[in-house]
Design a protein around this motif. Structure first.
Motif, short mmCIF file in Angstrom:
data_model
loop_
_atom_site.label_atom_id
_atom_site.label_comp_id
_atom_site.label_asym_id
_atom_site.label_seq_id
_atom_site.Cartn_x
_atom_site.Cartn_y
_atom_site.Cartn_z
N LEU A 15 0.80 -1.22 0.00
CA LEU A 15 0.00 0.00 0.00
C LEU A 15 0.83 1.28 0.00
O LEU A 15 0.42 2.28 -0.57
CB LEU A 15 -0.93 0.01 1.23
N ILE A 16 1.99 1.25 0.62
CA ILE A 16 2.78 2.47 0.75
C ILE A 16 3.49 2.84 -0.55
O ILE A 16 3.55 4.01 -0.94
CB ILE A 16 3.81 2.33 1.89
N ALA A 17 4.02 1.85 -1.26
CA ALA A 17 4.89 2.11 -2.41
C ALA A 17 4.26 2.99 -3.49
O ALA A 17 4.91 3.93 -3.98
CB ALA A 17 5.36 0.79 -3.02
N PRO A 18 3.02 2.74 -3.94
CA PRO A 18 2.48 3.55 -5.05
C PRO A 18 2.29 5.02 -4.71
O PRO A 18 2.21 5.86 -5.61
CB PRO A 18 1.12 2.87 -5.34
N ILE A 19 2.19 5.34 -3.41
CA ILE A 19 2.01 6.75 -3.02
C ILE A 19 3.19 7.22 -2.16
O ILE A 19 3.07 8.17 -1.40
CB ILE A 19 0.68 6.95 -2.27
N ALA A 20 4.33 6.53 -2.32
CA ALA A 20 5.51 6.89 -1.54
C ALA A 20 5.97 8.30 -1.85
O ALA A 20 6.43 9.03 -0.96
CB ALA A 20 6.64 5.90 -1.81
N SER A 21 5.86 8.72 -3.12
CA SER A 21 6.27 10.08 -3.47
C SER A 21 5.39 11.11 -2.78
O SER A 21 5.85 12.20 -2.42
CB SER A 21 6.22 10.27 -4.98
N TRP A 22 4.12 10.76 -2.56
CA TRP A 22 3.21 11.66 -1.83
C TRP A 22 3.68 11.81 -0.39
O TRP A 22 3.72 12.92 0.15
CB TRP A 22 1.79 11.09 -1.89
N TYR A 23 4.05 10.70 0.23
CA TYR A 23 4.60 10.76 1.59
C TYR A 23 5.93 11.53 1.59
O TYR A 23 6.23 12.28 2.51
CB TYR A 23 4.82 9.36 2.16
N GLY A 24 6.73 11.32 0.53
CA GLY A 24 8.00 12.01 0.44
C GLY A 24 7.84 13.51 0.42
O GLY A 24 8.56 14.25 1.11
N ASP A 25 6.86 14.00 -0.35
CA ASP A 25 6.60 15.44 -0.40
C ASP A 25 5.99 15.94 0.89
O ASP A 25 6.33 17.02 1.39
CB ASP A 25 5.66 15.75 -1.58
N ARG A 26 5.07 15.16 1.46
CA ARG A 26 4.36 15.57 2.67
C ARG A 26 5.30 15.67 3.88
O ARG A 26 5.20 16.59 4.69
CB ARG A 26 3.24 14.57 2.97
N LEU A 27 6.23 14.70 3.97
CA LEU A 27 7.12 14.63 5.12
C LEU A 27 8.52 15.13 4.82
O LEU A 27 9.41 15.06 5.68
CB LEU A 27 7.19 13.18 5.62
N ASP A 28 8.73 15.63 3.58
CA ASP A 28 10.03 16.17 3.17
C ASP A 28 11.14 15.13 3.36
O ASP A 28 12.15 15.36 4.04
CB ASP A 28 10.36 17.45 3.95
N LEU A 29 10.96 13.97 2.71
CA LEU A 29 11.89 12.87 2.87
C LEU A 29 12.97 12.89 1.79
O LEU A 29 12.71 13.30 0.66
CB LEU A 29 11.15 11.53 2.80
N SER A 30 14.15 12.40 2.14
CA SER A 30 15.22 12.21 1.15
C SER A 30 14.92 10.96 0.34
O SER A 30 14.03 10.16 0.68
CB SER A 30 16.56 12.07 1.85
N SER A 31 15.69 10.76 -0.72
CA SER A 31 15.50 9.56 -1.55
C SER A 31 15.71 8.29 -0.73
O SER A 31 14.94 7.33 -0.85
CB SER A 31 16.47 9.58 -2.74
N PHE A 32 16.71 8.29 0.15
CA PHE A 32 16.98 7.11 0.96
C PHE A 32 15.87 6.88 1.98
O PHE A 32 15.44 5.73 2.21
CB PHE A 32 18.32 7.23 1.68
N GLN A 33 15.38 7.95 2.62
CA GLN A 33 14.30 7.81 3.59
C GLN A 33 13.03 7.25 2.93
O GLN A 33 12.34 6.41 3.50
CB GLN A 33 13.99 9.16 4.24
N GLN A 34 12.77 7.72 1.73
CA GLN A 34 11.60 7.23 0.99
C GLN A 34 11.78 5.76 0.63
O GLN A 34 10.84 4.95 0.73
CB GLN A 34 11.41 8.07 -0.27
N SER A 35 12.99 5.39 0.24
CA SER A 35 13.28 3.99 -0.08
C SER A 35 13.11 3.11 1.15
O SER A 35 12.56 2.01 1.07
CB SER A 35 14.71 3.85 -0.62
N LEU A 36 13.57 3.59 2.30
CA LEU A 36 13.44 2.83 3.54
C LEU A 36 11.98 2.63 3.91
O LEU A 36 11.58 1.55 4.38
CB LEU A 36 14.19 3.54 4.67
N LEU A 37 11.17 3.64 3.67
CA LEU A 37 9.75 3.57 4.00
C LEU A 37 9.05 2.45 3.22
O LEU A 37 8.22 1.72 3.78
CB LEU A 37 9.08 4.92 3.70
N VAL A 38 9.39 2.31 1.95
CA VAL A 38 8.73 1.27 1.15
C VAL A 38 9.39 -0.10 1.35
O VAL A 38 8.79 -1.13 1.06
CB VAL A 38 8.73 1.62 -0.36
#
Length: 394
Positions: A15-38
């Protein structure tokens, strides 16, 4: 029912992966943080397959499938609550990994109901449940457009309905062997089989590649080819759909040709096309063609590896061996997103990542052809058992 349950829980798992970029923008995540989230749900869902498979050997899928499906509802709904905290998102992502464990529940269930000559296709059909990743990639961002919490509510309702139906409709084979040894003893016995780790390595490349692309391809397409999240999710869903279609084809071919040969050819194709993608061709037509052919190869290899599992594993140990092999496959999908994110952050290119994939696929190709072609039950030497392997029935 096994395939439907696998599909729904895999949708939840992804569920997280397809909208990971949305979370990235919302939480101001780096590329690595976004990768870790998914990647966190992938890690937990992979490791969790080890006890899930062993528990299925003991208690049966009739209990385990509805139970795990119902428990997965909890982290799905918690994603609504924690969406503004990166730390809490990681914690809930850890719990969401539970949805990825159903693979190790379905394999022993399906395997027990089919004779050896038909297990490749049957397991391949069950494996189509990984299409839950494709469903998630396509529908999750689209449903989210109608309400940011709506995807989680829809999936939770679907899981609840399935848990009720599975309770009544899933049936374990009455004469299935039920182990009496402890969980630790059974896992230790499966882990001592050399073939368990050989199959794990091959599955880590085949299925691990599918999982890695499933969770990271939307980010890759958005970052490198500058697609919007919906378009990237749609194309990632297309990649996943191809893997779903070719998984039963891999199983079907393995019923007719030795699964080790099917695995070797499929991974050889992946190795070649990964090199093509490493040169970063334009998305249309070069990149799209390379990625879709890689999807076909990875899907075929995933189906053929589990056809090999059904050939060389005694029935009473299928769940335990499946848990370990499935875990390694999922773990094979955990590291690549982190590696790809780190490589892009350091080099501004994904080429090195695709070359690493090519190296791994080529190594798997050579090993499958050179070592795995003649294995008998329990990983016996080529001269020990015939490959028709009716002795896997106990």
């Amino acid at each position: 029912m096994a395939t439907i349950g696998f599909t729904l829980t895999f949708w939840a798992w992804d569920l997280i992966a397809p909208i990971a970029s949305w979370y990235g923008d919302r939480l101001d995540l780096s590329s690595f943080q976004q990768s870790l989230l998914v990647a966190v749900p992938v890690l937990v869902g992979s490791v969790g397959r080890i006890p899930a498979g062993a528990l299925t050997d003991k208690y049966g899928a009739k209990l385990m499938f509805p139970l795990v499906s119902a428990l997965t509802i909890v982290p799905v709904l918690l994603l609504i609550v924690v969406k503004d905290s990166y730390g809490l998102m990681l914690a809930v992502g850890f719990l969401l990994g539970l949805g990825g464990t159903t693979f190790a529940i379905g394999i022993p269930l399906v395997n027990s109901w089919f004779p050896p000559a038909k297990r490749g296709l049957a397991l391949g059909v069950f494996g189509m449940g990984m299409g839950g990743v494709a469903l998630s990639g396509y529908f999750t961002p689209r449903i989210a457009k109608h309400g940011e919490n709506l995807p989680f509510i829809v999936v939770a309702i679907a899981l609840a309905a399935y848990a009720v139906l599975a309770t009544f409709l899933i049936t374990d084979r009455p004469d299935r062997p039920v182990p009496t040894a402890s969980l630790a003893t059974r896992l230790g016995s499966a882990a001592r089989l050399r073939v368990t780790w050989e199959l794990s390595a091959l599955y880590a490349i085949g299925f691990g590649g599918i999982v890695a692309f499933g969770v990271y391809l939307p980010t890759y397409l958005k970052t490198w080819y500058e697609l919007d999240p919906t378009d990237a999710g749609t194309k990632a869903a297309g990649f996943a759909l191809v893997t779903v279609v070719f998984r039963p084809i891999g199983g079907w071919l393995s019923d007719r040709v030795h699964p080790a040969i099917v695995t070797a050819v499929a991974l050889g194709v992946v190795a070649l096309l990964a090199i093509v993608q490493a040169f970063e061709p334009p998305l249309n037509p070069g990149g799209t063609t390379a990625l879709l052919i890689m999807a076909a190869g990875l899907g075929t290899a995933s189906g053929s590896v589990f056809a090999l599992v059904s050939q060389v594993t005694p029935q009473a140990k299928v769940g335990s061996v499946t848990g370990i092999v499935g875990a390694m496959g999922g773990l094979g999908g955990f590291l690549p997103p982190l590696v790809m994110g780190a490589i892009y952050s350091a080099k501004g290119s994904y080429a090195i990542g695709f070359m690493l994939l090519s190296d791994l696929a080529l190594a798997g190709c050579v090993y499958a052809y050179g070592r795995m072609r003649g294995l008998g039950p329990g990983g016996a030497s080529p001269d020990a058992e015939p490959t028709s392997l009716t002795t896997t029935r106990t």
